[in-house]
Each structure stands twice: as structure tokens, then as C-alpha cells.
Scaffold this motif. Structure first.
Motif, PDB file in Angstrom:
ATOM      1  N   SER A   1       0.843  -1.202   0.000  1.00 18.54           N
ATOM      2  CA  SER A   1       0.000   0.000   0.000  1.00 18.54           C
ATOM      3  C   SER A   1       0.872   1.244   0.000  1.00 18.54           C
ATOM      4  CB  SER A   1      -0.895   0.022   1.247  1.00 18.54           C
ATOM      5  OG  SER A   1      -1.529   1.291   1.345  1.00 18.54           O
TER       6      SER A   1
ATOM      7  N   ARG B   1      -0.202   3.924   1.172  1.00 22.35           N
ATOM      8  CA  ARG B   1      -0.547   4.593   2.433  1.00 22.35           C
ATOM      9  C   ARG B   1       0.273   4.001   3.573  1.00 22.35           C
ATOM     10  NH1 ARG B   1      -6.235   3.634   0.872  1.00 22.35           N
ATOM     11  NH2 ARG B   1      -7.091   5.583   0.077  1.00 22.35           N
TER      12      ARG B   1
ATOM     13  N   ASN C   1      -3.049   5.418   7.077  1.00 23.80           N
ATOM     14  CA  ASN C   1      -4.462   5.031   7.016  1.00 23.80           C
ATOM     15  C   ASN C   1      -4.703   3.768   6.217  1.00 23.80           C
ATOM     16  OD1 ASN C   1      -6.059   6.669   8.565  1.00 23.80           O
ATOM     17  ND2 ASN C   1      -5.748   8.397   7.165  1.00 23.80           N
ATOM     18  N   SER C   2      -3.693   2.950   6.141  1.00 22.82           N
ATOM     19  CA  SER C   2      -3.793   1.760   5.310  1.00 22.82           C
ATOM     20  C   SER C   2      -4.477   0.614   6.058  1.00 22.82           C
ATOM     21  CB  SER C   2      -2.385   1.333   4.880  1.00 22.82           C
ATOM     22  OG  SER C   2      -2.394  -0.005   4.451  1.00 22.82           O
TER      23      SER C   2
ATOM     24  N   SER D   1      -4.647  -2.483   4.800  1.00 28.14           N
ATOM     25  CA  SER D   1      -3.818  -3.696   4.648  1.00 28.14           C
ATOM     26  C   SER D   1      -2.626  -3.679   5.599  1.00 28.14           C
ATOM     27  CB  SER D   1      -3.362  -3.867   3.193  1.00 28.14           C
ATOM     28  OG  SER D   1      -2.623  -2.753   2.750  1.00 28.14           O
ATOM     29  N   ARG D   2      -2.015  -2.505   5.799  1.00 25.33           N
ATOM     30  CA  ARG D   2      -0.863  -2.455   6.732  1.00 25.33           C
ATOM     31  C   ARG D   2      -1.287  -2.762   8.168  1.00 25.33           C
ATOM     32  NH1 ARG D   2       4.034  -0.156   4.719  1.00 25.33           N
ATOM     33  NH2 ARG D   2       3.718   0.635   2.607  1.00 25.33           N
TER      34      ARG D   2
ATOM     35  N   PRO E   1      -3.286  -4.178  -1.671  1.00 27.03           N
ATOM     36  CA  PRO E   1      -4.479  -3.423  -2.067  1.00 27.03           C
ATOM     37  C   PRO E   1      -4.747  -3.567  -3.556  1.00 27.03           C
ATOM     38  CG  PRO E   1      -2.656  -1.905  -1.600  1.00 27.03           C
ATOM     39  CD  PRO E   1      -2.115  -3.301  -1.455  1.00 27.03           C
TER      40      PRO E   1
ATOM     41  N   TYR F   1      -5.303  -2.059  -6.806  1.00 29.98           N
ATOM     42  CA  TYR F   1      -5.100  -0.747  -7.442  1.00 29.98           C
ATOM     43  C   TYR F   1      -5.479  -0.855  -8.917  1.00 29.98           C
ATOM     44  CZ  TYR F   1      -2.369   1.535  -3.667  1.00 29.98           C
ATOM     45  OH  TYR F   1      -1.949   2.124  -2.496  1.00 29.98           O
ATOM     46  N   ASN F   2      -6.540  -0.153  -9.292  1.00 30.94           N
ATOM     47  CA  ASN F   2      -6.952  -0.142 -10.701  1.00 30.94           C
ATOM     48  C   ASN F   2      -7.083  -1.551 -11.282  1.00 30.94           C
ATOM     49  OD1 ASN F   2      -6.960   2.705 -10.661  1.00 30.94           O
ATOM     50  ND2 ASN F   2      -4.730   2.662 -10.779  1.00 30.94           N
ATOM     51  N   PHE F   3      -7.718  -2.408 -10.471  1.00 26.10           N
ATOM     52  CA  PHE F   3      -8.021  -3.795 -10.850  1.00 26.10           C
ATOM     53  C   PHE F   3      -6.772  -4.638 -11.066  1.00 26.10           C
ATOM     54  CE2 PHE F   3     -11.563  -1.113 -12.018  1.00 26.10           C
ATOM     55  CZ  PHE F   3     -12.577  -1.698 -11.262  1.00 26.10           C
TER      56      PHE F   3
ATOM     57  N   THR G   1      -7.009  -5.987   0.137  1.00 27.12           N
ATOM     58  CA  THR G   1      -7.967  -4.910   0.398  1.00 27.12           C
ATOM     59  C   THR G   1      -8.463  -4.356  -0.938  1.00 27.12           C
ATOM     60  OG1 THR G   1      -6.123  -3.338   0.536  1.00 27.12           O
ATOM     61  CG2 THR G   1      -7.010  -4.153   2.608  1.00 27.12           C
ATOM     62  N   SER G   2      -9.663  -3.814  -0.896  1.00 32.10           N
ATOM     63  CA  SER G   2     -10.183  -3.120  -2.084  1.00 32.10           C
ATOM     64  C   SER G   2     -11.250  -2.150  -1.610  1.00 32.10           C
ATOM     65  CB  SER G   2     -10.783  -4.110  -3.090  1.00 32.10           C
ATOM     66  OG  SER G   2     -12.044  -4.541  -2.633  1.00 32.10           O
TER      67      SER G   2
ATOM     68  N   SER H   1     -14.238  -1.523  -3.575  1.00 31.58           N
ATOM     69  CA  SER H   1     -15.556  -2.097  -3.878  1.00 31.58           C
ATOM     70  C   SER H   1     -15.486  -3.412  -4.643  1.00 31.58           C
ATOM     71  CB  SER H   1     -16.371  -1.087  -4.685  1.00 31.58           C
ATOM     72  OG  SER H   1     -15.634  -0.696  -5.833  1.00 31.58           O
ATOM     73  N   THR H   2     -14.293  -3.790  -5.092  1.00 34.32           N
ATOM     74  CA  THR H   2     -14.160  -5.028  -5.876  1.00 34.32           C
ATOM     75  C   THR H   2     -14.078  -6.226  -4.928  1.00 34.32           C
ATOM     76  OG1 THR H   2     -12.889  -3.781  -7.515  1.00 34.32           O
ATOM     77  CG2 THR H   2     -12.773  -6.180  -7.641  1.00 34.32           C
TER      78      THR H   2
ATOM     79  N   HIS I   1     -15.039   0.130   1.224  1.00 36.02           N
ATOM     80  CA  HIS I   1     -15.911   1.304   1.085  1.00 36.02           C
ATOM     81  C   HIS I   1     -17.340   1.008   1.545  1.00 36.02           C
ATOM     82  CE1 HIS I   1     -13.079   3.155  -2.205  1.00 36.02           C
ATOM     83  NE2 HIS I   1     -12.566   3.161  -0.987  1.00 36.02           N
TER      84      HIS I   1
HETATM   85  C1  FMN Z   1      -4.605   4.193  -6.885  1.00 34.57           C
HETATM   86  C2  FMN Z   1      -5.763   3.442  -6.340  1.00 34.57           C
HETATM   87  C3  FMN Z   1      -6.494   2.611  -7.159  1.00 34.57           C
HETATM   88  C4  FMN Z   1      -7.563   1.870  -6.663  1.00 34.57           C
HETATM   89  N1  FMN Z   1      -8.229   1.022  -7.475  1.00 34.57           N
HETATM   90  C5  FMN Z   1      -9.225   0.243  -6.970  1.00 34.57           C
HETATM   91  C6  FMN Z   1      -9.891  -0.709  -7.782  1.00 34.57           C
HETATM   92  O1  FMN Z   1      -9.601  -0.888  -8.960  1.00 34.57           O
HETATM   93  N2  FMN Z   1     -10.886  -1.447  -7.224  1.00 34.57           N
HETATM   94  C7  FMN Z   1     -11.258  -1.287  -5.921  1.00 34.57           C
HETATM   95  O2  FMN Z   1     -12.159  -1.975  -5.453  1.00 34.57           O
HETATM   96  N3  FMN Z   1     -10.606  -0.402  -5.120  1.00 34.57           N
HETATM   97  C8  FMN Z   1      -9.609   0.362  -5.603  1.00 34.57           C
HETATM   98  N4  FMN Z   1      -8.945   1.255  -4.796  1.00 34.57           N
HETATM   99  C9  FMN Z   1      -9.315   1.324  -3.357  1.00 34.57           C
HETATM  100  C10 FMN Z   1      -8.295   0.578  -2.496  1.00 34.57           C
HETATM  101  O3  FMN Z   1      -8.142  -0.765  -2.905  1.00 34.57           O
HETATM  102  C11 FMN Z   1      -8.746   0.623  -1.038  1.00 34.57           C
HETATM  103  O4  FMN Z   1      -8.740   1.978  -0.627  1.00 34.57           O
HETATM  104  C12 FMN Z   1      -7.864  -0.197  -0.126  1.00 34.57           C
HETATM  105  O5  FMN Z   1      -8.270  -0.008   1.188  1.00 34.57           O
HETATM  106  C13 FMN Z   1      -6.418   0.220  -0.247  1.00 34.57           C
HETATM  107  O6  FMN Z   1      -5.624  -0.506   0.683  1.00 34.57           O
HETATM  108  P1  FMN Z   1      -4.933   0.274   1.885  1.00 34.57           P
HETATM  109  O7  FMN Z   1      -6.055   0.762   2.793  1.00 34.57           O
HETATM  110  O8  FMN Z   1      -4.091  -0.741   2.563  1.00 34.57           O
HETATM  111  O9  FMN Z   1      -4.155   1.410   1.311  1.00 34.57           O
HETATM  112  C14 FMN Z   1      -7.903   2.003  -5.287  1.00 34.57           C
HETATM  113  C15 FMN Z   1      -7.186   2.875  -4.461  1.00 34.57           C
HETATM  114  C16 FMN Z   1      -6.132   3.585  -4.969  1.00 34.57           C
HETATM  115  C17 FMN Z   1      -5.354   4.492  -4.061  1.00 34.57           C
END
Ligand code: FMN
Length: 203
Positions: A13, A15, A18-19, A21-22, A96, A98-100, A141-142, A144-145, A179
Motif C-alpha cells: 500500500s 498509504r 491510514n492503510s 492492509s498495513r 491493495p 489498485y486499478n483492478f 484490500t479493495s 468495492s471489488t 468502502h
Molecule cells: C490508486 C488506487 C487505485 C484503486 N483502485 C481500486 C480498484 O480498482 N478497485 C477497488 O475496489 N478499489 C480500488 N482502490 C481502493 C483501495 O483498494 C482501497 O482503498 C484499499 O483499502 C487500499 O488498501 P490500503 O487501505 O491498505 O491502502 C484504489 C485505491 C487507490 C489508491
């Protein structure tokens, strides 16, 4: 006597504070460490990653004795990462969506540790992973996916690429869709972590 047990933690991540996953990988690593008298925790910082260069790629596919000094030098970091991975008894990965896909820093790491005749080899029967197997725990983590849902392109990829280099013992911790209900998702994931029994394979 309990032997040393090395946990390699790899967070991807961007982050720090506020992460989700961390937070979860920290708890998981702490739990695994508490199960061993001589636990060693190592952290692989992915912001240190470099991308593959021409010298690295050429060096990877050139027998050691024929590599140029530049190729040898360019592969030092990759060699170090592979050795670190070999020495680990368990991996904890924060991933996390990121962009699928997987974060670019983690992909850069994978490109450095996936090495022909070092971590995998090609045989008449197909590809064969060379790393000693060990448990791998991946916190996904995600926003909404849904993990394992139709738009999840990362869990199968991770399972495949890890088995490609010999790591067949992967457990996913589902912290997807934060989310929708961040606290609820974190609590469920913490409960799942609490129930993880360290696989006997690595002990
Ligand atoms: C650059 C970026 C791209 C992301 N793309 C997606 C995505 O494609 N699908 C999804 O469900 N969430 C997406 N997210 C949301 C993150 O997966 C979500 O915030 C997750 O908690 C991130 O992990 P973290 O809290 O450990 O940073 C994205 C977030 C970021 C910052």
C-alpha cells in the motif's frame, strides 16, 4: 528447542498511516511471531524497488560464467531479494487492489524474484518452481471489488505466480470492499487472522 523462524513482511500500500492492509499485516505478523520463541521479522520495503533494465534481462538469461561485469552488477539486488525470500519461513503480503491490478511496486518486486533457473526452471514436463515452499498469507484490500468476484483479477494471478516459483501454500485474508463498511470489514479480517493456524509445513 524452537528453531529460528523468519517472517518476511511485504506491504504494497502507498498509504502508511491510514492503510487497512498495513494494519492487518501488522496484526498477522505479530500473531505469527508470537507463536515462535525465536521469531525474526523482516520487512521488504517496496518503495526501494527498481524496474528491470536491459542489462538485468540479458544477465538473467545468460549463464553466470558468461555474464558481463555490468550484468552481474545489475543483478545484485535481485540476487539479494531471492536469497531473502529463500531464507524466510513465512511471507505476509499486504495487497491493495489498485486499478483492478496489483500495485506496480509489488509487480516490480515479482519481476525481480521470478528468475529462470533460480526460482523456476523449464523442464520437458513444463515449468517447475524452485523456491522451498512456505506459507504465504496475503491480505487483500479493495474499495468495492469483491475478492473472488468477477472483477477480481489479482487473487488468481498471485496464486499462479507464487506457485510458478514454488510457493503453493497461499492463504488469502479477505479485507475487500472496505468502502461498504470499513470497520466491519476490518473486524471480520481480524477475526479471520485470529483463526489462522500456522501451517505445519514451515515449522
Ligand atoms: C490508486 C488506487 C487505485 C484503486 N483502485 C481500486 C480498484 O480498482 N478497485 C477497488 O475496489 N478499489 C480500488 N482502490 C481502493 C483501495 O483498494 C482501497 O482503498 C484499499 O483499502 C487500499 O488498501 P490500503 O487501505 O491498505 O491502502 C484504489 C485505491 C487507490 C489508491
Amino acid at each position: 528447542m524452537d528453531k529460528r523462524f523468519t517472517i518476511l513482511q511485504i506491504d504494497s500500500s502507498a498509504r502508511m498511516e491510514n492503510s487497512v492492509s498495513r494494519k492487518l499485516t501488522a496484526q498477522l505478523t505479530q500473531q505469527l511471531a508470537s507463536q515462535h520463541t525465536y521469531a525474526i521479522v523482516k520487512e521488504r520495503i517496496l518503495s526501494d524497488m527498481i524496474f528491470l533494465s536491459e542489462a538485468m534481462v540479458e544477465g538473467m538469461f545468460t549463464p553466470i560464467e558468461k555474464r558481463t561485469p555490468e550484468q552481474i552488477e545489475s543483478l545484485h539486488f535481485s540476487d539479494f531479494l531471492v536469497e531473502e525470500l529463500k531464507q524466510a519461513d513465512a511471507l505476509v503480503i499486504g495487497l491493495p487492489n489498485y486499478n483492478f491490478g496489483i500495485p506496480a511496486s509489488l509487480k516490480a518486486y515479482i519481476d525481480l524474484i521470478t528468475r529462470s533457473n533460480v526460482t523456476f526452471k523449464h523442464t520437458a514436463e513444463g515449468f517447475f518452481g524452485l523456491l522451498p515452499d512456505k506459507p504465504v498469507y496475503i491480505v487483500i484490500t479493495s474499495g468495492s471489488t469483491a475478492l473472488y468476484g468477477p472483477k477480481d483479477f489479482i487473487s488468481d494471478y498471485m496464486k499462479f505466480i507464487l506457485s510458478f516459483i514454488g510457493l503453493n501454500n497461499v492463504t488469502f485474508i479477505d479485507a475487500s470492499k472496505v468502502h461498504t463498511d470499513r470497520d466491519g470489514i476490518i473486524n471480520n479480517a481480524l477475526q479471520a487472522i485470529g483463526q489462522i493456524e500456522l501451517n505445519m509445513l514451515a515449522m
